[in-house]
Structures are given as C-alpha cells and as structure tokens.
Design a protein around this motif. Structure first.
Motif, short mmCIF file in Angstrom:
data_model
loop_
_atom_site.label_atom_id
_atom_site.label_comp_id
_atom_site.label_asym_id
_atom_site.label_seq_id
_atom_site.Cartn_x
_atom_site.Cartn_y
_atom_site.Cartn_z
N HIS A 111 35.61 37.68 46.15
CA HIS A 111 35.59 39.14 46.14
C HIS A 111 36.86 39.61 45.45
N PRO A 112 36.90 40.84 44.95
CA PRO A 112 38.04 41.28 44.13
C PRO A 112 39.39 41.23 44.82
N ASP A 113 39.41 41.27 46.15
CA ASP A 113 40.68 41.26 46.89
C ASP A 113 41.09 39.87 47.34
N LEU A 114 40.41 38.83 46.87
CA LEU A 114 40.75 37.46 47.27
C LEU A 114 42.14 37.09 46.75
N PRO A 115 43.09 36.77 47.63
CA PRO A 115 44.43 36.41 47.16
C PRO A 115 44.44 35.06 46.45
N PRO A 116 45.30 34.88 45.45
CA PRO A 116 45.37 33.58 44.74
C PRO A 116 45.63 32.42 45.69
N GLY A 117 46.44 32.64 46.70
CA GLY A 117 46.71 31.56 47.64
C GLY A 117 45.48 31.11 48.39
N ASP A 118 44.59 32.04 48.71
CA ASP A 118 43.35 31.67 49.38
C ASP A 118 42.45 30.86 48.47
N LEU A 119 42.38 31.25 47.20
CA LEU A 119 41.57 30.49 46.24
C LEU A 119 42.11 29.08 46.11
N ASP A 120 43.44 28.94 46.04
CA ASP A 120 44.02 27.61 45.94
C ASP A 120 43.70 26.77 47.17
N ARG A 121 43.73 27.37 48.34
CA ARG A 121 43.44 26.63 49.56
C ARG A 121 41.99 26.16 49.59
N VAL A 122 41.08 27.03 49.12
CA VAL A 122 39.67 26.63 49.04
C VAL A 122 39.52 25.42 48.12
N CYS A 123 40.14 25.48 46.95
CA CYS A 123 40.01 24.39 45.97
C CYS A 123 40.67 23.11 46.47
N ASP A 124 41.83 23.24 47.09
CA ASP A 124 42.49 22.05 47.64
C ASP A 124 41.64 21.40 48.72
N THR A 125 41.03 22.20 49.56
CA THR A 125 40.21 21.67 50.65
C THR A 125 38.97 20.99 50.10
N ILE A 126 38.34 21.58 49.08
CA ILE A 126 37.18 20.95 48.44
C ILE A 126 37.59 19.64 47.79
N GLY A 127 38.72 19.66 47.07
CA GLY A 127 39.18 18.45 46.39
C GLY A 127 39.45 17.30 47.35
N SER A 128 40.13 17.58 48.46
CA SER A 128 40.42 16.51 49.41
C SER A 128 39.15 16.00 50.07
N PHE A 129 38.21 16.90 50.35
CA PHE A 129 36.94 16.47 50.94
C PHE A 129 36.17 15.57 49.99
N LEU A 130 36.03 15.97 48.73
CA LEU A 130 35.26 15.18 47.78
C LEU A 130 35.93 13.84 47.51
N ALA A 131 37.25 13.82 47.46
CA ALA A 131 37.95 12.54 47.26
C ALA A 131 37.70 11.60 48.43
N THR A 132 37.74 12.13 49.64
CA THR A 132 37.46 11.31 50.82
C THR A 132 36.02 10.82 50.83
N THR A 133 35.11 11.73 50.48
CA THR A 133 33.68 11.36 50.45
C THR A 133 33.42 10.25 49.45
N ARG A 134 34.09 10.35 48.28
CA ARG A 134 33.90 9.33 47.25
C ARG A 134 34.45 7.98 47.70
N THR A 135 35.59 8.02 48.39
CA THR A 135 36.22 6.79 48.85
C THR A 135 35.36 6.10 49.91
N THR A 136 34.87 6.88 50.86
CA THR A 136 34.07 6.30 51.94
C THR A 136 32.70 5.83 51.43
N ALA A 137 32.19 6.53 50.39
CA ALA A 137 30.91 6.12 49.83
C ALA A 137 31.03 4.78 49.12
#
Length: 364
Positions: free
Chosen positions: A338-364
């Motif tokens: 949404h237009p009021d989404l702070p940059p820090g929140d976007l970074d946290r979303v991306c960091d969380t997705i990145g760590s999840f996918l890296a873990t998923t790939r490792t365990t797979a």
C-alpha cells in the motif's frame, strides 16, 4: 462529509454527481454512473448491454468470485476460460477454443497490475460476434493505447472497496461507458427505474424493455471520501510503482520464486498500475504460515479457481481443465502493499521470505 450530513441527502445526491463528473474527466469516459458496489456495476452493465436469460458469458477461470456471480445475478451463464500465466488475464487462444453457440458476451478481467490483451481478445470477439464488457474493477489508472481500462468494449466497471487503488470507506462502484444508451439504462436500473435523483423522475425505462430497476445507488458519504482522495491518486499510483520495483529488485534472484509481476506496458500511451504485488512459489502455503508467524500479513488471490467453486459444480468441470488458473490458485500470494508501506517493512518482508526459502531449499 459534514456537507452530506448538513444536506440530508445521503445517497445519489450532489457528491455522487460531482464524483461522476471528475471520474469521467480522469478516465476519459463519456459517461460514469456511480453505484453501490463493483459487483452491482457488473450486473447492471450486463443487463444494460442486453444480456438475456441463459446467455453464455465467457469469463476467466481465475478471478474474484464476483466476476462469475455477477453473470449469474444478471441472468447469464458463466463459461470459463483459462488464463495467460504472465498476466493472469484471459488467454486469447483459450477464449477462441471456449466459444459455444450459447456464447454472447466475453468479459475479460484486468487483475493485479496489468490489463488483459484487449486487442487480441477483441479480435476473437469480433470473429465470433461477441459483445465485449470489461471487469475493470481493479484497474483504475490502467491504460492501453491511451484508452482507460473499461473503455475498450461496450463498457467497464470500477470498484472502490477500501483496499482498492482508489478506495472508499465501504462498498461503492461505478460503470464506465462511451455509449449514451447504456449509460441511461444503467442510471435508471440503479434507482428503481428512475432517470433522475428524485421520486418525481419515475419511470425512466419503457415498459417494452422489461428491465425492472434495483436499489444500487452510491452513498454520498462514499462519494465525499473518494472526492477527497481522487487528487492523491496519481501520487499513490507512483508510490505503488516504486514499491513494486523495490520488491522485484529484492526478490527476483531468490531460489524458489517462480514468478514475479512483469511489465506489460510498452509505450508512453500504456500504463500498468500495481493494485497488489503478487508472487508465485510452490511453497506458498508454508510461506504464508511462516510470514504470519512473524507478524506479516498476506492474501491468497485466489485459493480456488472459479470453475471449481461448489456453486458451479453442476457445470461439470474437473481438475486439469484449466491448468494455468489451477497453478496460480495453488502458488500465488500477495505481499503487504500500500502507498504508506515504510521501506523498513518492505525490507523485513523480503528478508523473511529469503530466509524461509533458503531454509526450505536446504531441507529439501
């Protein structure tokens, strides 16, 4: 809003008329008719365009439920078409193959961030003699060849549900059209068959038309809110484009991401508008649970393709009939946007997705 309360005219009044005028200027439509929701806008548009009981209306298999329910509420029969996996919109080749002798209308939907390929879809429609109407509920600001979404066929609609790019504080919608006859019919149908805004303007629809009206008027409170927000729309669209670019830059090289939004607009007369930011991953459900556990909200668009909704079970569709729609329903998820989404929140979303996918790939 104070003006609305002072006037005592709470629906279908001065604020609604002013909003219709300003939306016509913004979209380039000759006629804008305010109604009480995007769903009713679709129903009234289909009826005004001459939909007869039992007429087939070709709609994409992947969309919000109102796309298909509006067809039923207007008296038609939905006929489902698979989507282009890149745009999530109706696939022209699939449309060509889905036409039957019952088909009379085709209703493309512009989803998420870009418009359907209206040139290709219109060519198929002309070949089969189909009337084109657009479910452009999400598409305010989108254009192709300089023409706003909703104005490439007989008419289109807008939804102003609070989460939309231009949102009210409740339900509201509008019909867009360049056809004065359609505009007059929709204007009457929304108000019990009256042509104006008072009890004295009845009836506006001739008895020969056999089109009873409904109570689908827009509230002036919603119109007042939309009038206040409309001057900010272009700023908000630009901010949405910045956020989408930031998401793409952070996510495009992550393992496990199958698809990100891609730009479709090719010329200065074309414009995409990001309503939501959608990604696809085979780990969608686990990712949603993980993000929720971290306090990050998501939205699944859409968890079940329309042909497989129980209410359409009588049509006999089976898993595998709409492979692209079914893949999107299984893999797609919208991220905070949404237009009021702070940059820090976007970074946290991306960091969380990145760590999840890296873990998923490792365990797979």
């Amino acid at each position: 809003m104070d003006d609305v309360f002072d006037s005592g005219k709470f629906s279908h009044g001065k604020q609604v008329g002013q909003l219709e005028t300003e939306l016509a200027h913004y979209t380039g439509a000759r006629h804008v008719i305010g109604v009480n929701s995007g769903t009713d806008a679709l129903v009234l548009l289909l009826r005004a365009c001459g939909l007869r009981p039992g007429d087939g209306v070709l709609v994409p298999a992947y969309s919000f439920f109102a796309t298909a329910s509006a067809v039923v509420l207007a008296g038609g029969r939905p006929q489902f078409v698979d989507i282009d996996p890149g745009t999530y919109a109706m696939d022209p080749e699939a449309l060509d193959a889905a036409v039957t002798p019952r088909s009379r209308f085709v209703m493309p939907v512009h989803l998420f961030h870009t418009m359907a390929d209206m040139a290709a879809l219109d060519a198929v429609a002309r070949r089969h003699g189909l009337t084109v109407v657009e479910d452009s509920a999400e598409a305010i600001g989108m254009r192709r060849r300089g023409v706003h979404a909703g104005l490439h066929g007989r008419g289109g609609v807008l939804s102003f549900f609070p989460s939309k790019t231009l949102g009210a504080i409740g339900d509201a919608g509008a019909v867009l059209t360049d056809d004065p006859e359609i505009a007059d019919t929709v204007a009457a149908l929304r108000h019990h068959g009256r042509g104006g805004r008072t009890l004295n303007d009845f009836p506006a629809i001739s008895t020969e038309s056999a089109l009873p009206g409904a109570n689908s008027k827009m509230d002036d409170i919603q119109a007042a809110v939309l009038l206040a927000k409309l001057p900010l729309l272009e700023e908000h669209i630009a901010r949405r484009a910045e956020l989408a670019a930031a998401y793409t830059a952070r996510l495009r090289d992550l393992p496990g991401i199958l698809r990100l939004p891609r730009a479709v607009a090719q010329t200065p007369d074309d414009r995409d508008v990001h309503y939501v930011y959608l990604i696809e991953t085979e780990h969608r459900d686990a990712l949603v649970d993980h993000l929720e556990g971290q306090g990050i909200g998501t939205e699944v668009y859409y968890p079940l393709p329309l042909p497989h909704q129980p209410v359409f079970g009588h049509l006999g569709h089976r898993p595998g009939d709409f492979p692209h729609a079914e893949a999107a329903a299984r893999r797609a998820v919208a991220l905070p946007f949404h237009p009021d989404l702070p940059p820090g929140d976007l970074d946290r979303v991306c960091d969380t997705i990145g760590s999840f996918l890296a873990t998923t790939r490792t365990t797979a």
